[in-house]
Each structure stands twice: as structure tokens, then as C-alpha cells.
Design a protein around this motif. Structure first.
Motif, PDB file in Angstrom:
ATOM      1  N   THR A 188       0.849  -1.189   0.000  1.00 25.14           N
ATOM      2  CA  THR A 188       0.000   0.000   0.000  1.00 25.14           C
ATOM      3  C   THR A 188       0.885   1.240   0.000  1.00 25.14           C
ATOM      4  O   THR A 188       1.954   1.245   0.628  1.00 25.14           O
ATOM      5  N   PHE A 189       0.463   2.256  -0.749  1.00 26.53           N
ATOM      6  CA  PHE A 189       1.244   3.492  -0.919  1.00 26.53           C
ATOM      7  C   PHE A 189       0.357   4.675  -0.571  1.00 26.53           C
ATOM      8  O   PHE A 189      -0.745   4.800  -1.090  1.00 26.53           O
ATOM      9  N   ASP A 190       0.848   5.561   0.294  1.00 27.34           N
ATOM     10  CA  ASP A 190       0.123   6.796   0.602  1.00 27.34           C
ATOM     11  C   ASP A 190       0.503   7.877  -0.409  1.00 27.34           C
ATOM     12  O   ASP A 190       0.965   7.553  -1.500  1.00 27.34           O
ATOM     13  N   ALA A 191       0.355   9.128  -0.008  1.00 29.03           N
ATOM     14  CA  ALA A 191       0.631  10.236  -0.926  1.00 29.03           C
ATOM     15  C   ALA A 191       2.138  10.493  -1.036  1.00 29.03           C
ATOM     16  O   ALA A 191       2.648  11.539  -0.633  1.00 29.03           O
ATOM     17  N   GLY A 192       2.854   9.514  -1.573  1.00 30.90           N
ATOM     18  CA  GLY A 192       4.302   9.598  -1.733  1.00 30.90           C
ATOM     19  C   GLY A 192       4.809   8.295  -2.310  1.00 30.90           C
ATOM     20  O   GLY A 192       4.021   7.359  -2.489  1.00 30.90           O
ATOM     21  N   PRO A 193       6.109   8.175  -2.591  1.00 29.78           N
ATOM     22  CA  PRO A 193       6.615   6.972  -3.257  1.00 29.78           C
ATOM     23  C   PRO A 193       6.933   5.790  -2.332  1.00 29.78           C
ATOM     24  O   PRO A 193       7.230   4.701  -2.810  1.00 29.78           O
ATOM     25  N   ASN A 194       6.870   6.000  -0.980  1.00 36.13           N
ATOM     26  CA  ASN A 194       7.251   4.922  -0.047  1.00 36.13           C
ATOM     27  C   ASN A 194       6.271   3.756  -0.103  1.00 36.13           C
ATOM     28  O   ASN A 194       5.062   3.963  -0.133  1.00 36.13           O
ATOM     29  N   ALA A 195       6.839   2.531  -0.068  1.00 34.35           N
ATOM     30  CA  ALA A 195       5.978   1.340  -0.074  1.00 34.35           C
ATOM     31  C   ALA A 195       5.808   0.829   1.350  1.00 34.35           C
ATOM     32  O   ALA A 195       6.787   0.744   2.098  1.00 34.35           O
ATOM     33  N   VAL A 196       4.578   0.500   1.721  1.00 34.50           N
ATOM     34  CA  VAL A 196       4.339  -0.194   2.987  1.00 34.50           C
ATOM     35  C   VAL A 196       3.904  -1.603   2.613  1.00 34.50           C
ATOM     36  O   VAL A 196       2.897  -1.795   1.918  1.00 34.50           O
ATOM     37  N   LEU A 197       4.709  -2.580   3.029  1.00 38.37           N
ATOM     38  CA  LEU A 197       4.501  -3.975   2.616  1.00 38.37           C
ATOM     39  C   LEU A 197       4.106  -4.787   3.836  1.00 38.37           C
ATOM     40  O   LEU A 197       4.830  -4.824   4.835  1.00 38.37           O
ATOM     41  N   ILE A 198       2.932  -5.392   3.768  1.00 40.48           N
ATOM     42  CA  ILE A 198       2.419  -6.134   4.926  1.00 40.48           C
ATOM     43  C   ILE A 198       2.491  -7.609   4.587  1.00 40.48           C
ATOM     44  O   ILE A 198       1.831  -8.068   3.645  1.00 40.48           O
ATOM     45  N   SER A 199       3.333  -8.345   5.325  1.00 45.46           N
ATOM     46  CA  SER A 199       3.470  -9.766   4.990  1.00 45.46           C
ATOM     47  C   SER A 199       2.732 -10.635   5.996  1.00 45.46           C
ATOM     48  O   SER A 199       2.547 -10.271   7.162  1.00 45.46           O
ATOM     49  N   HIS A 200       2.362 -11.802   5.491  1.00 43.55           N
ATOM     50  CA  HIS A 200       1.482 -12.730   6.205  1.00 43.55           C
ATOM     51  C   HIS A 200       2.055 -13.139   7.559  1.00 43.55           C
ATOM     52  O   HIS A 200       1.353 -13.243   8.551  1.00 43.55           O
ATOM     53  N   ASN A 201       3.373 -13.389   7.587  1.00 46.13           N
ATOM     54  CA  ASN A 201       4.025 -13.886   8.806  1.00 46.13           C
ATOM     55  C   ASN A 201       5.534 -13.681   8.679  1.00 46.13           C
ATOM     56  O   ASN A 201       6.005 -13.145   7.680  1.00 46.13           O
ATOM     57  N   ARG A 202       6.278 -14.146   9.677  1.00 41.66           N
ATOM     58  CA  ARG A 202       7.741 -13.914   9.682  1.00 41.66           C
ATOM     59  C   ARG A 202       8.427 -14.594   8.504  1.00 41.66           C
ATOM     60  O   ARG A 202       9.365 -14.067   7.924  1.00 41.66           O
ATOM     61  N   LYS A 203       7.954 -15.797   8.157  1.00 40.88           N
ATOM     62  CA  LYS A 203       8.577 -16.537   7.058  1.00 40.88           C
ATOM     63  C   LYS A 203       8.438 -15.729   5.762  1.00 40.88           C
ATOM     64  O   LYS A 203       9.412 -15.529   5.029  1.00 40.88           O
ATOM     65  N   ALA A 204       7.206 -15.230   5.522  1.00 41.47           N
ATOM     66  CA  ALA A 204       6.971 -14.441   4.310  1.00 41.47           C
ATOM     67  C   ALA A 204       7.783 -13.145   4.359  1.00 41.47           C
ATOM     68  O   ALA A 204       8.327 -12.702   3.337  1.00 41.47           O
ATOM     69  N   ALA A 205       7.908 -12.553   5.558  1.00 33.24           N
ATOM     70  CA  ALA A 205       8.658 -11.290   5.680  1.00 33.24           C
ATOM     71  C   ALA A 205      10.141 -11.512   5.387  1.00 33.24           C
ATOM     72  O   ALA A 205      10.807 -10.671   4.775  1.00 33.24           O
ATOM     73  N   THR A 206      10.651 -12.660   5.807  1.00 33.98           N
ATOM     74  CA  THR A 206      12.062 -12.992   5.566  1.00 33.98           C
ATOM     75  C   THR A 206      12.312 -13.120   4.062  1.00 33.98           C
ATOM     76  O   THR A 206      13.277 -12.559   3.529  1.00 33.98           O
ATOM     77  N   LEU A 207      11.401 -13.850   3.403  1.00 31.83           N
ATOM     78  CA  LEU A 207      11.543 -14.028   1.948  1.00 31.83           C
ATOM     79  C   LEU A 207      11.358 -12.700   1.216  1.00 31.83           C
ATOM     80  O   LEU A 207      12.026 -12.435   0.211  1.00 31.83           O
ATOM     81  N   LEU A 208      10.468 -11.869   1.755  1.00 31.85           N
ATOM     82  CA  LEU A 208      10.252 -10.549   1.147  1.00 31.85           C
ATOM     83  C   LEU A 208      11.510  -9.692   1.270  1.00 31.85           C
ATOM     84  O   LEU A 208      11.944  -9.057   0.303  1.00 31.85           O
ATOM     85  N   LEU A 209      12.101  -9.681   2.481  1.00 28.29           N
ATOM     86  CA  LEU A 209      13.289  -8.840   2.685  1.00 28.29           C
ATOM     87  C   LEU A 209      14.442  -9.288   1.779  1.00 28.29           C
ATOM     88  O   LEU A 209      15.174  -8.453   1.234  1.00 28.29           O
ATOM     89  N   GLN A 210      14.576 -10.611   1.601  1.00 23.64           N
ATOM     90  CA  GLN A 210      15.622 -11.101   0.678  1.00 23.64           C
ATOM     91  C   GLN A 210      15.381 -10.557  -0.728  1.00 23.64           C
ATOM     92  O   GLN A 210      16.303 -10.124  -1.414  1.00 23.64           O
ATOM     93  N   ARG A 211      14.128 -10.587  -1.154  1.00 27.26           N
ATOM     94  CA  ARG A 211      13.792 -10.069  -2.493  1.00 27.26           C
ATOM     95  C   ARG A 211      14.075  -8.569  -2.587  1.00 27.26           C
ATOM     96  O   ARG A 211      14.656  -8.083  -3.549  1.00 27.26           O
ATOM     97  N   LEU A 212      13.630  -7.843  -1.557  1.00 30.19           N
ATOM     98  CA  LEU A 212      13.818  -6.384  -1.597  1.00 30.19           C
ATOM     99  C   LEU A 212      15.301  -6.031  -1.640  1.00 30.19           C
ATOM    100  O   LEU A 212      15.724  -5.124  -2.366  1.00 30.19           O
TER     101      LEU A 212
END
Ligand code: ADE
Length: 421
Positions: free
Chosen positions: A311-335
Motif C-alpha cells: 500500500t502506498f500513501d501520498a508519496g513513493p514509499n511502499a508499505v509492505l504487509i506480509s502474512h508472517n515472519r517466514k513471508a517477511a524474511t523471503l520478502l526482505l531477501q527479495r527487496l
């Protein structure tokens, strides 16, 4: 809480308030002065350990005017929005007495006494991370405590709303709905808590603070332009959002992540579509924001069910909400694969907040970032890396609402002088 002499006393209160991110967006006002929205919105409160405002407020007969210091600099409190909050709070103040310290303030006195406000955001105000939401919520919450205002959080939310619309949602932790209300005076345009921060505590939130050279359109003028010129905003407010609010409440109640992710992404995308539908069009997202969306969309598709919502507010920053820690770990590796720091950046300041996600991702040093393999979903379509396009990442989670800090050492005001410490 106060100095000894009856004439020189200074009474002070310190509070800490979180920021929040809307998953069903607020965009468009029906009353500019009272800050009344054209649709309901729903937000997640972010953990104040990582993103918060701390505000100390003080009152003393020795103060000659209302004054505020924000992030170390004196700023004016004369703006209409601050004045509306101060007026509303003063009119609801109650008698206060501390016999031992010789302090007696009657309801009438509050109208005449001046306040000092010292506030810090623990994140850069310029980073576009809704500092005014946390800031105005904290101002209202701390002054309400100081002035012995006997109103519940929903009433206080209606006051904070008059300082900054989305501030009303920062009066609660967890998941919060801002009800648009129908009354002309705004009395029913309040925030209510849908669920507290413990209700869905496996969610992990990663914020990509995106480097931006562009001067952004302020939300206030952007919203005004959208309301005046966008045909899509009318359809959104009347037909789309009311249904999404009902669905989102149900999805949060059931902790149904795939449905939560679909609704959150769709609503962010429609908000930005409204911005494009505005005359002149407003571009809040940039190439990096679009690349982040593409990374999430590809990964979610590859997995067959959503792992992360953006989700993005009035600016370019991304707010990424992941399902759980496992998904967040995989997300951070991708990012970190797509958006590594520039080679001279300290990894410790590139990923801030809850560092355990970085540890779980097996990343300790820059060489671990350099060694990251392309995500499997990009095998057929190799993708470039973009060092330096993200300023830093903040790892956080849903968090609690405002609290009073009772330890005098946490006060930002010198109890002798009433000035910033
Ligand atoms: N606007 C942005 N941050 C703020 C704060 N901490 N207090 C009041 N207004 C703000």
C-alpha cells in the motif's frame, strides 16, 4: 510533575503516540475546516517502538504565550489546525488540584493559561511517513491528559481529526476505522478500534523509504483537486469504498490474509488511479514504487496465493504487509536483491526497526546482500538490481495506541524552565 513555589509551578505530561497506515484509503474532504472525509477508512497502527511521536506538554502561570518546538526547532502554533485543537481541548478542560504542590487550576483558568509543547518524531519528518498523524494525535492526547479532559478516545479522535485527518486513527492500536459521519458539525466523524494489536500479531510490516527528488503535491491540495476534478473519486466514495469497508472488517475479523492482501492492494491502486484521474494529474509513486509493486505481484502470482500486500500513501514509499515472519524474511531477501544499498552504506542503518527479520534472512554483512540469488519467479525474465533507489527499510509490525510516559527522565521539557531539555 511540578516545581515547588505556587507562582512558579510548571505542570507537565509526556505521551507517545504511534503512526498508522491506511489499508482502505482516506482521500477527499467534504468539509475542509472541520476535516470531514467523503468516505470511511481503515488503518493498521504501526509499532511505536519503530515509528512514533513523543510529545511533552507543560502549563505554567509563568508562560506568556503558547509555544511549540518540533524536532529541536521552534515552530508556530498559530495555524488554524493547531488552534482548532487547542480551542476544543481548552473548552473541555476540568478542574485540577495538587494541594501538596500548591497547584490549583479551575476550568476557567485553562482558557487563560499558556502551554509549551516539545515534540520529536523518531523518524525523519521529511520521509513522508505520516508524521502529522502521529504528531497531531500525540499533541491532542498529551494536552487532554494535562488539561484533565474527561472524554474517551473516540471523542479525542474527533479533536485530533481537526488537526490532521488521519491523526484520528492514531488514537488506537491495532486495526482502526475512521467513520466518516453524517453530522455537519463533525461530531460523529470519529475513529473506533476494530481489533487490538494482539488480534493479528503474526503480520510483519516492511516499509521501503524510497529516495525521491521530486517535490510532492501536499495531501491537502491533492485531495482538493481530486474532489473538484476527478469523476472516479465520486464512484469510489459512493460505490466502491462502502462495500470494501464491510469486506475489510470481515477479513480482519477472520484474519483472512489472501482477502486482506487483495483488498489492500486494490484500494491503494484505486487511490493512485484517482490521483491520475485528477486535473492536473498527481503522480505520487515513482519508478521504484512501480518496481516494488511488480516484485510483489510476480512473487504472489508465483506462490499461487498472496504472501504480501502493498500500500502506498501520498508519496513513493511502499508499505509492505506480509502474512508472517517466514513471508517477511523471503520478502526482505527479495527487496535487498532488487534494491541493495549503495556500496558505501552501512547495512545496520539500511535495515532498521526489528532487525531479527534481517537475521532470519541470513544477512549479516554487505557480502551477504551481494550474494543474494535472483528470486525463482524471475528465472525466465532476469531483472536488474537498483542500488541506491531505496533510502532504507523499516521492519515493524502492528502496534499499540497512545500511552503516557510517567518516568520524568522521558520528559522532553525542563521542569525548572519549561523549555526544551
Ligand atoms: N507535524 C509533524 N510532526 C508533528 C509533531 N510531532 N507534532 C505536531 N505536529 C507535527
Amino acid at each position: 510533575m511540578a516545581a515547588e513555589s505556587s507562582e512558579k509551578w510548571i505542570l507537565n505530561v509526556t505521551a507517545q503516540t504511534p503512526t498508522n497506515i491506511a489499508v482502505i484509503k482516506y482521500w477527499g474532504k467534504r468539509d475542509e475546516d472541520l476535516i470531514l472525509p467523503i468516505n470511511d477508512s481503515i488503518s493498521v497502527t504501526l509499532d511505536p517502538n519503530h515509528l512514533c511521536t513523543t510529545t511533552s506538554v507543560a502549563v505554567s502561570p509563568a508562560f506568556t504565550q503558547d509555544r511549540m518546538w518540533l524536532n529541536g526547532k521552534e515552530v508556530s502554533l498559530s495555524g488554524g489546525r493547531y488552534q482548532n485543537c487547542l480551542r476544543e481541548l481548552r473548552s473541555r478542560a476540568s478542574d485540577f488540584e495538587d494541594e501538596k504542590k500548591g497547584i490549583k487550576i479551575t476550568k476557567k483558568n485553562w482558557e487563560k493559561l499558556h502551554v509549551h509543547v516539545v515534540s520529536y518524531n523518531n523518524f525523519p519528518t521529511a520521509a513522508g511517513l505520516a508524521s502529522s498523524a502521529a504528531g497531531l494525535a500525540c499533541l491532542v492526547f498529551s494536552l487532554a491528559k494535562l488539561m484533565n479532559v474527561k472524554e474517551d478516545h473516540s471523542k479525542l479522535s474527533a479533536i485530533a481529526r481537526q488537526g490532521s485527518g488521519s491523526a484520528c486513527r492514531s488514537l488506537y492500536g491495532g486495526f482502526v476505522k475512521w467513520i466518516m459521519g453524517k453530522e455537519e458539525n463533525g461530531s460523529d466523524s470519529i475513529a473506533v478500534q476494530l481489533a487490538d494489536e494482539k488480534h493479528w500479531d503474526d503480520l510483519v510490516i516492511i516499509i521501503a523509504v524510497v529516495s525521491s527528488r521530486q517535490k510532492e503535491t501536499s495531501s491537502t491540495s491533492g485531495m482538493r483537486d481530486s474532489v473538484e476534478t476527478s469523476p472516479l473519486i465520486k464512484h469510489r466514495a459512493k460505490e466502491v469504498v462502502p462495500k470494501r469497508i464491510i469486506e475489510m472488517e470481515e477479513v480482519i475479523r477472520k484474519r483472512d490474509f489472501p482477502a486482506f492482501a487483495r483488498l489492500t492492494c486494490a484500494d491503494s491502486n484505486q487511490f493512485h488511479a484517482v490521483c491520475l484521474d485528477t486535473l492536473p494529474p498527481i503522480f505520487y509513486m515513482n519508478d521504484t514504487s512501480h518496481r516494488i509493486i511488480s516484485c510483489v505481484e510476480k512473487w504472489n502470482r508465483h506462490e499461487g496465493s498472496p504472501q504480501v500486500a502493498y500500500t502506498f500513501d501520498a508519496g513513493p514509499n511502499a508499505v509492505l504487509i506480509s502474512h508472517n515472519r517466514k513471508a517477511a524474511t523471503l520478502l526482505l531477501q527479495r527487496l535487498l536483491f532488487y534494491f541493495p544499498p549503495k556500496s558505501d552504506t552501512d547495512l545496520n542503518s539500511y535495515v532498521i526497526g526489528d532487525k531479527t527479520i534481517l537475521k532470519d534472512a541470513g544477512i549479516q554483512e554487505m557480502k551477504d546482500v551481494e550474494a543474494l540469488a535472483p528470486p525463482p519467479e524471475t528465472k525466465e525474465n532476469p531483472t536488474q538490481r537498483h542500488p541506491g533507489d531505496v533510502s532504507y527499510f523499516i521492519c515493524t509490525r502492528p502496534g499499540r495506541g497512545p500511552v503516557v510516559l510517567t518516568d520524568e527522565s522521558q520528559s522532553l521539557i525542563n521542569p525548572e524552565t519549561g523549555l526544551p531539555k
